[in-house]
Design a protein around this motif. Structure first.
Motif, short mmCIF file in Angstrom:
data_model
loop_
_atom_site.label_atom_id
_atom_site.label_comp_id
_atom_site.label_asym_id
_atom_site.label_seq_id
_atom_site.Cartn_x
_atom_site.Cartn_y
_atom_site.Cartn_z
N ASP A 34 0.83 -1.21 0.00
CA ASP A 34 0.00 0.00 0.00
C ASP A 34 0.86 1.26 0.00
N LEU A 35 1.95 1.23 0.77
CA LEU A 35 2.86 2.37 0.83
C LEU A 35 3.47 2.65 -0.53
N VAL A 36 3.92 1.61 -1.21
CA VAL A 36 4.52 1.78 -2.54
C VAL A 36 3.49 2.32 -3.52
N VAL A 37 2.32 1.71 -3.55
CA VAL A 37 1.28 2.15 -4.48
C VAL A 37 0.87 3.59 -4.20
N LEU A 38 0.66 3.91 -2.95
CA LEU A 38 0.25 5.27 -2.56
C LEU A 38 1.29 6.29 -2.99
N ASN A 39 2.56 5.99 -2.76
CA ASN A 39 3.61 6.93 -3.12
C ASN A 39 3.82 7.02 -4.63
N LEU A 40 3.60 5.92 -5.35
CA LEU A 40 3.68 6.00 -6.81
C LEU A 40 2.57 6.89 -7.37
N PHE A 41 1.37 6.75 -6.82
CA PHE A 41 0.28 7.63 -7.26
C PHE A 41 0.58 9.08 -6.89
N ALA A 42 1.13 9.30 -5.71
CA ALA A 42 1.46 10.67 -5.29
C ALA A 42 2.53 11.28 -6.19
N LEU A 57 3.26 6.75 5.11
CA LEU A 57 3.38 5.50 5.87
C LEU A 57 2.20 5.34 6.82
N CYS A 58 1.86 6.39 7.53
CA CYS A 58 0.70 6.35 8.44
C CYS A 58 -0.59 6.12 7.65
N ALA A 59 -0.71 6.75 6.50
CA ALA A 59 -1.90 6.57 5.66
C ALA A 59 -1.98 5.13 5.16
N ALA A 60 -0.85 4.54 4.80
CA ALA A 60 -0.84 3.14 4.34
C ALA A 60 -1.29 2.20 5.46
N VAL A 61 -0.87 2.47 6.69
CA VAL A 61 -1.29 1.65 7.83
C VAL A 61 -2.80 1.79 8.02
#
Length: 163
Positions: A34-42, A57-61
């Motif tokens: 989730d962290l990787v996907v979220l940051n790639l979209f960002a 990281l907190c958002a992914a958790v």
């Protein structure tokens, strides 16, 4: 055969994990994916804005926990209707499952807005709900790809019947 300084990396020395360790790895894997996907979209999309890596990281958790909760609720609702007979029960099972899965994205978006305010934003159609849905679908697909790869490693190490 000479023993190397990296003998701890040998697969045969690995211990069989406990159920608690398996559960930890399941969530650990999910959070990292989730962290990787979220940051790639960002990074590559103008529709996901995150103020820092620590916030992502907190958002992914939070996303991982909310997605697992959503799936648990969906399974309970489906199980409720699966116990009933008839076409209406079957229709309600699928409709309510869809309703939980789709409606949860609004709740997840509100939770993200509540916890992170302007540090995490999903922009676009329906106040970012469509973007969130796309991000969540990509997260779930990426998690499934990692799990399938992991399972293939197990079957690769299993001796065949002819061995």
């Amino acid at each position: 055969m000479k023993e190397s300084g990296l003998s701890f990396l040998r697969a045969e020395l690995a211990q069989k994990p406990t159920n608690a360790q398996r559960l930890f790895l399941l969530y650990y894997n999910g959070i990292l994916v989730d962290l990787v996907v979220l940051n790639l979209f960002a990074e590559y999309s103008g529709k996901v804005v995150i103020s820092s890596f620590a916030v992502s990281l907190c958002a992914a958790v939070l996303l991982q926990l909310l997605l697992k909760l959503t799936i648990a609720v969906e399974h309970r609702v489906a199980a409720f209707f699966k116990q009933r007979r008839g076409g209406l029960a079957k229709f309600l099972r699928y409709f309510c499952a869809w309703l939980v899965l789709f409606g949860s994205k609004f709740a997840i978006l509100e939770a993200i807005n509540f916890v992170f305010a302007s540090d995490v934003r999903f922009l676009g159609a329906w106040h970012g709900v469509l973007t969130l849905i796309v991000v969540v679908v990509v997260m779930l697909l990426a998690e499934e790809a990692v799990v399938r790869f992991y399972r293939r490693l197990r079957s690769r190490d299993q001796p065949s019947a002819g061995d």
